[in-house]
Motif scaffolding. Structure first.
Motif, PDB file in Angstrom:
ATOM      1  N   GLY A 163      48.616   8.497  75.773  1.00  0.00           N
ATOM      2  CA  GLY A 163      48.670   7.603  76.916  1.00  0.00           C
ATOM      3  C   GLY A 163      49.621   6.473  76.626  1.00  0.00           C
ATOM      4  N   CYS A 164      50.169   5.902  77.677  1.00  0.00           N
ATOM      5  CA  CYS A 164      51.053   4.748  77.504  1.00  0.00           C
ATOM      6  C   CYS A 164      51.266   4.144  78.889  1.00  0.00           C
ATOM      7  N   GLU A 165      51.496   2.844  78.909  1.00  0.00           N
ATOM      8  CA  GLU A 165      51.662   2.228  80.229  1.00  0.00           C
ATOM      9  C   GLU A 165      52.943   2.686  80.931  1.00  0.00           C
ATOM     10  N   CYS A 166      53.868   3.334  80.167  1.00  0.00           N
ATOM     11  CA  CYS A 166      55.110   3.790  80.807  1.00  0.00           C
ATOM     12  C   CYS A 166      54.876   4.976  81.748  1.00  0.00           C
ATOM     13  N   ARG A 167      53.649   5.485  81.768  1.00  0.00           N
ATOM     14  CA  ARG A 167      53.370   6.599  82.685  1.00  0.00           C
ATOM     15  C   ARG A 167      53.643   6.207  84.140  1.00  0.00           C
ATOM     16  N   HIS A 210      63.131  10.956  75.824  1.00  0.00           N
ATOM     17  CA  HIS A 210      62.325   9.790  75.454  1.00  0.00           C
ATOM     18  C   HIS A 210      61.558   9.246  76.644  1.00  0.00           C
ATOM     19  N   ASN A 211      60.509   8.474  76.289  1.00  0.00           N
ATOM     20  CA  ASN A 211      59.762   7.713  77.293  1.00  0.00           C
ATOM     21  C   ASN A 211      60.230   6.265  77.205  1.00  0.00           C
ATOM     22  N   CYS A 212      59.313   5.398  76.680  1.00  0.00           N
ATOM     23  CA  CYS A 212      59.640   3.979  76.647  1.00  0.00           C
ATOM     24  C   CYS A 212      60.060   3.531  75.245  1.00  0.00           C
ATOM     25  N   TYR A 213      60.212   4.451  74.320  1.00  0.00           N
ATOM     26  CA  TYR A 213      60.537   4.227  72.902  1.00  0.00           C
ATOM     27  C   TYR A 213      59.315   3.811  72.076  1.00  0.00           C
ATOM     28  N   ARG A 214      58.277   3.259  72.721  1.00  0.00           N
ATOM     29  CA  ARG A 214      57.103   2.860  71.930  1.00  0.00           C
ATOM     30  C   ARG A 214      56.191   4.065  71.671  1.00  0.00           C
ATOM     31  N   CYS A 215      56.112   4.964  72.651  1.00  0.00           N
ATOM     32  CA  CYS A 215      55.153   6.061  72.529  1.00  0.00           C
ATOM     33  C   CYS A 215      55.819   7.388  72.149  1.00  0.00           C
ATOM     34  N   ASP A 216      57.138   7.368  71.968  1.00  0.00           N
ATOM     35  CA  ASP A 216      57.874   8.639  71.803  1.00  0.00           C
ATOM     36  C   ASP A 216      57.433   9.433  70.582  1.00  0.00           C
TER      37      ASP A 216
HETATM   38 ZN   LIG Z   1      55.555   4.766  76.601  1.00  0.00          ZN
END
Ligand SMILES: [Zn+2]
Ligand code: SF4
Length: 340
Positions: free
Chosen positions: A316-320, A287-293
């Motif tokens: 894209g996602c700010e968790c990058r 997983h990443n941040c759960y919002r972009c997964d």
């Molecule tokens: Zn994310």
């Protein structure tokens, strides 16, 4: 951390309770998509309940909880044939994958009578059959026998990584890269293709080392495997990975990492590169941040079936930024994750 991974795994396995199951009860059957001659086609996966992987019975691999699907009483050849018959009429895939949570070519798990009966039936139904196996069972004799029934056969081997150090010291897999190469060469002599399963982020290594290891492993394995499938490590119960996870000493890989790996290896090998992000978007899965997964998992599945790297362009996602920091800093925490 542990002197002997095998003993540590045995200790964990002893504590697990196995649910008694009927020896005629299949572990699973599902339909999906696979690539055949460059085109997406329907595939079926059949997971047989056998007595289990012989290596798991000696402790086995640090991330593997499949052994808990094994039958308490070893199924006979007739039991295994009954398992097959329970789904025979639902088989509609051009590609059929035979898993046992161990090795389909191990006669200790799948007696010859069952193997022959199943392959003979599938020869009339499927264009290609893939059998999962450890490399030590890929022998001239086993392939000669299997090829009597199936024209297009593929052996799928859990190589995990081309690094012997990581395979032995982090995964406890108990075979070497050379064993995989030999199995692939044996397969080739019989007109059998090879698929390699790799493992992104085994325990005891940080995110950046895991990323670099996968890029190298894909390039190393490609000359010996027409298809490379990158498994993203998930946390299965009753494993060392599970023990570490509960102590906050293991985090499954970021989805950014697999996208980066694919971008780096895309077009550099003649192999098909696939990945099925199982359990993506859950704490125990990649997983990443759960919002972009969700979007990432979709794109990874799409890439697997199209081999089109542009599917990642819109992601894209700010968790990058956080992921980039993890790559930079996690090594300083001696393998403990910076974030969950
Ligand atoms: Zn994310
Ligand atoms: S990963 Fe494969 S070889 Fe390792 S214990 Fe599990 S089934 Fe056996």
């Amino acid at each position: 951390m542990m002197e002997n991974l095998g003993e540590a795994m045995m200790e964990i396995r002893r504590r697990q309770r196995m649910r008694p199951r009927m020896p005629t009860e299949l572990v699973g059957f599902w339909k999906g998509e696979d690539l055949l001659d460059g085109k997406p086609v329907r595939s079926n996966t059949i997971v047989f309940r056998t007595k289990g992987c012989y290596w798991a019975q000696k402790g086995g691999c640090t991330m593997c909880g499949y052994t808990y699907d094994a039958a308490v009483t070893p199924p006979t050849a007739d039991d295994l044939i009954a398992q097959y018959r329970s789904v025979e009429n639902s088989i509609d895939g051009k590609v059929v994958k035979l898993f046992t949570s161990g090795s389909f070519l191990d006669k200790g798990e799948v007696p010859e009578k069952a193997r022959d009966e199943i392959l003979s039936s599938l020869s009339k139904k499927a264009s290609k059959v893939i059998v999962e196996t450890r490399p030590e069972f890929v022998t001239d004799k086993a392939l000669e026998e299997a090829k009597k029934y199936v024209e297009r056969l593929e052996v799928a081997i859990g190589l995990e990584t081309s690094s012997d150090k990581i395979r032995i010291e982090c995964i406890n897999k108990n075979f070497l890269f050379m064993d995989f190469v030999k199995a692939s060469e044996t397969a080739k002599r019989h007109g059998v293709t090879t698929k390699a399963y790799l493992l992104l982020k085994p325990p005891f290594i940080d995110e950046k080392d895991a990323l670099d290891d996968m890029v190298k492993s894909v390039l190393d394995a490609a000359p010996y495997a027409g298809t490379i499938s990158i498994n993203l490590c998930n946390v299965q119960r009753g494993t060392i990975v599970d023990e570490l996870f509960r102590k906050k000493a293991y985090r499954p890989p970021w989805l950014w990492t697999i996208v980066e790996i694919i971008r780096r290896v895309h077009g550099k090998t003649g192999a098909i590169i696939m990945s099925d992000p199982l359990a993506a978007g859950s704490p125990r899965g990649p997983h990443n941040c759960y919002r972009c997964d969700h979007a990432f998992a979709d794109a990874i599945r799409k890439y697997s079936i199209t081999q089109d790297v542009s599917v990642f362009d819109g992601l894209g996602c700010e968790c990058r930024l956080t992921w980039e920091k993890v790559l930079e800093l996690e090594a300083w925490t001696f393998g403990a994750p910076l974030l969950y």
